[in-house]
Scaffold this motif. Structure first.
Motif, PDB file in Angstrom:
ATOM      1  N   ALA A 346       0.808  -1.218   0.000  1.00 11.59           N
ATOM      2  CA  ALA A 346       0.000   0.000   0.000  1.00 11.59           C
ATOM      3  C   ALA A 346       0.839   1.264   0.000  1.00 11.59           C
ATOM      4  O   ALA A 346       0.318   2.356  -0.234  1.00 11.59           O
ATOM      5  N   LYS A 347       2.160   1.132   0.239  1.00  9.24           N
ATOM      6  CA  LYS A 347       3.047   2.291   0.279  1.00  9.24           C
ATOM      7  C   LYS A 347       4.118   2.211  -0.809  1.00  9.24           C
ATOM      8  O   LYS A 347       5.189   2.793  -0.695  1.00  9.24           O
ATOM      9  N   ALA A 348       3.829   1.504  -1.890  1.00  7.21           N
ATOM     10  CA  ALA A 348       4.853   1.255  -2.906  1.00  7.21           C
ATOM     11  C   ALA A 348       5.321   2.524  -3.604  1.00  7.21           C
ATOM     12  O   ALA A 348       6.435   2.566  -4.129  1.00  7.21           O
ATOM     13  N   PHE A 349       4.495   3.584  -3.632  1.00  9.68           N
ATOM     14  CA  PHE A 349       4.922   4.812  -4.292  1.00  9.68           C
ATOM     15  C   PHE A 349       6.119   5.424  -3.582  1.00  9.68           C
ATOM     16  O   PHE A 349       7.055   5.916  -4.214  1.00  9.68           O
ATOM     17  N   THR A 350       6.120   5.385  -2.241  1.00 14.12           N
ATOM     18  CA  THR A 350       7.253   5.909  -1.488  1.00 14.12           C
ATOM     19  C   THR A 350       8.246   4.821  -1.087  1.00 14.12           C
ATOM     20  O   THR A 350       9.437   5.090  -0.948  1.00 14.12           O
ATOM     21  N   ASN A 351       7.786   3.570  -0.915  1.00 17.39           N
ATOM     22  CA  ASN A 351       8.678   2.487  -0.513  1.00 17.39           C
ATOM     23  C   ASN A 351       9.520   1.944  -1.660  1.00 17.39           C
ATOM     24  O   ASN A 351      10.565   1.342  -1.437  1.00 17.39           O
ATOM     25  N   GLY A 352       9.054   2.106  -2.884  1.00 18.28           N
ATOM     26  CA  GLY A 352       9.666   1.414  -4.010  1.00 18.28           C
ATOM     27  C   GLY A 352       8.941   0.114  -4.297  1.00 18.28           C
ATOM     28  O   GLY A 352       8.040  -0.302  -3.577  1.00 18.28           O
ATOM     29  N   VAL A 353       9.358  -0.556  -5.375  1.00 16.95           N
ATOM     30  CA  VAL A 353       8.558  -1.659  -5.914  1.00 16.95           C
ATOM     31  C   VAL A 353       8.933  -3.030  -5.368  1.00 16.95           C
ATOM     32  O   VAL A 353       8.416  -4.039  -5.855  1.00 16.95           O
ATOM     33  N   ALA A 354       9.796  -3.110  -4.365  1.00 15.68           N
ATOM     34  CA  ALA A 354      10.257  -4.418  -3.891  1.00 15.68           C
ATOM     35  C   ALA A 354       9.113  -5.348  -3.522  1.00 15.68           C
ATOM     36  O   ALA A 354       9.170  -6.556  -3.784  1.00 15.68           O
TER      37      ALA A 354
END
Length: 490
Positions: A346-354
């Motif tokens: 749910a936080k992939a925009f800031t976390n990155g795509v891992a």
């Protein structure tokens, strides 16, 4: 469409009630912010060069929950509660960022001094408490977590016309092109015509189907409806047990009918289910899909809904296909009861795509899957969301501190990593009748988007799906036997 009544009881962890008031802009929406940062400003321990006048769309904070490991069981509830508090802090800081555009324009240090600096101090206090709770419970906390306290302002890589200085009312009024959420996304660049997607081009490491021509080739389909009972809430029982509005966005639920942050395993085991097979009380849930058309939904003024930028008409899936399949290389073993799996981030925009695992497509074009765009489907074609879950289990745990380490995706050859064993792979395919958004001159009108944390700007890469196994033992054994025999059952 109404909210289901949810019972409240003593929380399993510290109960967090989102205290931020609905934003004082048109429709409870959010607005863009300009961040006039000086060059070489230090944010969160990283030296970042920013040009003066860079436009900041959101706040980017390290995800502490994905960094901590080996939390003793008796500290898990407290740690989950602290992490939920941290999510609320980010939400509140984002709202502050989004409603202070005039002040930012007049003060190059406004964001750093009044938003990012205080946010770092608050996060540091929570990290200190997390470390103390872990150590008190007999664990050993990572002494370097303090390095993750700082956040940074993230400039927009995509922008809507309403985000320009002249596009909205001074002082935080609603922009005319903001789709009702203050230009918090999605934007024109978040959409792609399905005809422009190359077949078989999906390039994420995660989420490909585990089953194939070898190994265990059967399947089991769970028929659980499309949320006809209108069970919605903005809780997340897996990530934030005992925390009201722990997701900061609204979920659809099928299967188990007692889903709230305060549901115990016993509650889940004794609940009603929407599944045809009454032995399946599993909970299947995902963020709702909305059409940003100005509709005032039941949660238009609520935290998790319109007060956090999740606006417009909730679109119920016309089909919700839930299927369990096998493994290319081996038989599968039974999932333990109450196994929890989250797929996607749910936080992939800031976390990155891992940990990203989203897939959008159109009926008739499902050999074309895209992970970081919403799709524009031709007339007569429907939008499809697909999630293929992790299907390897560590053989011991029903959950883990970061809610990921106890399960894994199959490797490229279809096998499980060392120490993991194959379990039935859950595949969820959701089909929607969505009016095609109009995309013209860099603007998008009446877009659709998944609900999300407000600082994630409704990016499609943040789509995700959640599952708690609450099948009874007989049904789980039936699922395993069916798959291993190579049969298709339901």
């Amino acid at each position: 469409m109404g909210r289901n009544t949810r019972k409240r009881r003593t929380p399993l962890a510290t109960k967090i009630v989102a205290g931020a008031a609905a934003l004082a802009v048109g429709g409870g929406g959010l607005v863009w912010a300009n961040f006039y940062a000086s060059a070489h400003e230090d944010h969160g321990g990283h030296n970042r060069t920013r040009s003066a006048g860079a436009q900041v769309a959101t706040i980017d904070c390290p995800d502490i929950g994905q960094q901590i490991r080996d939390v003793p069981d008796r500290a898990r509830g407290e740690v989950d509660g602290e992490l939920a508090t941290m999510d609320s802090q980010i939400t509140n800081a984002y709202q502050r960022l989004a409603t202070t555009r005039r002040a930012q324009a007049g003060d190059s240090r406004f964001v750093q001094n009044t938003i990012l600096g205080p946010l770092k101090d608050r996060r540091k206090a929570i990290i200190d408490r997390i470390q103390l709770e872990i150590n008190r419970a007999g664990g050993k906390a990572d002494d370097n977590l303090d390095e993750l306290a700082g956040c940074q302002g993230r400039p927009a890589d995509q922008q809507n016309g309403g985000g320009q200085d002249g596009g909205g009312q001074d002082g935080g009024g609603q922009n005319q092109d903001d789709n009702g959420n203050g230009a918090a996304g999605p934007f024109a660049d978040d959409f792609v015509d399905i005809n422009d997607v190359e077949p078989n081009s999906r390039d994420l490491e995660n989420g490909f189907a585990a089953n194939g021509d070898g190994g265990s080739t059967g399947s089991f389909t769970a028929v659980c409806g499309v949320n006809e009972n209108n069970l919605f809430n903005s809780d997340n029982l897996i990530v934030a047990p005992g925390v009201d509005n722990g997701a900061h966005h609204t979920h659809d639920y099928v299967g188990n009918q007692d889903n709230s942050a305060f549901s115990s395993d016993e509650d889940l085991a004794n609940a009603d289910t929407s599944c045809q097979n009454q032995g399946d009380r599993s909970t299947y849930y995902w963020p709702v899909l909305r059409l940003q058309d100005g509709t005032q939904e039941f949660d238009a003024n609520d935290q998790g809904g319109g007060a956090e930028g999740n606006v417009g008409k909730i679109l119920k899936a016309s089909q919700a296909e839930i299927k369990f399949v096998g493994n290319q290389r081996s038989d599968v073993v039974a999932m333990p009861k109450f196994l929890r799996i989250i797929t996607g981030d749910a936080k992939a925009f800031t976390n990155g795509v891992a940990n990203a695992n989203s897939s959008f497509s159109c009926t008739g074009f499902e050999d074309r899957q895209v992970t970081d765009k919403y799709v524009l489907c031709p007339e007569g074609s429907q939008v499809v969301r697909t999630s293929n879950f992790q299907s390897c289990w560590d053989g011991q745990n029903i959950d883990s501190t970061n809610h990921r380490d106890h399960v894994a995706f199959v490797q490229r050859d279809g096998s499980c990593p060392n120490g993991f064993q194959a379990i039935p792979q859950l595949q969820v395919r959701l089909v929607y009748d969505v009016p095609a958004p109009a995309v013209e001159n860099g603007q998008v009108r009446n877009p659709y988007a998944v609900d999300g944390f407000p600082e994630q700007l409704h990016k499609p890469i943040t789509d995700h799906n959640d599952f708690i196994n609450v099948m009874d033992e007989d049904l789980m054994n039936e699922v395993v036997d069916c798959i291993n025999r190579g049969e298709d059952c339901q």
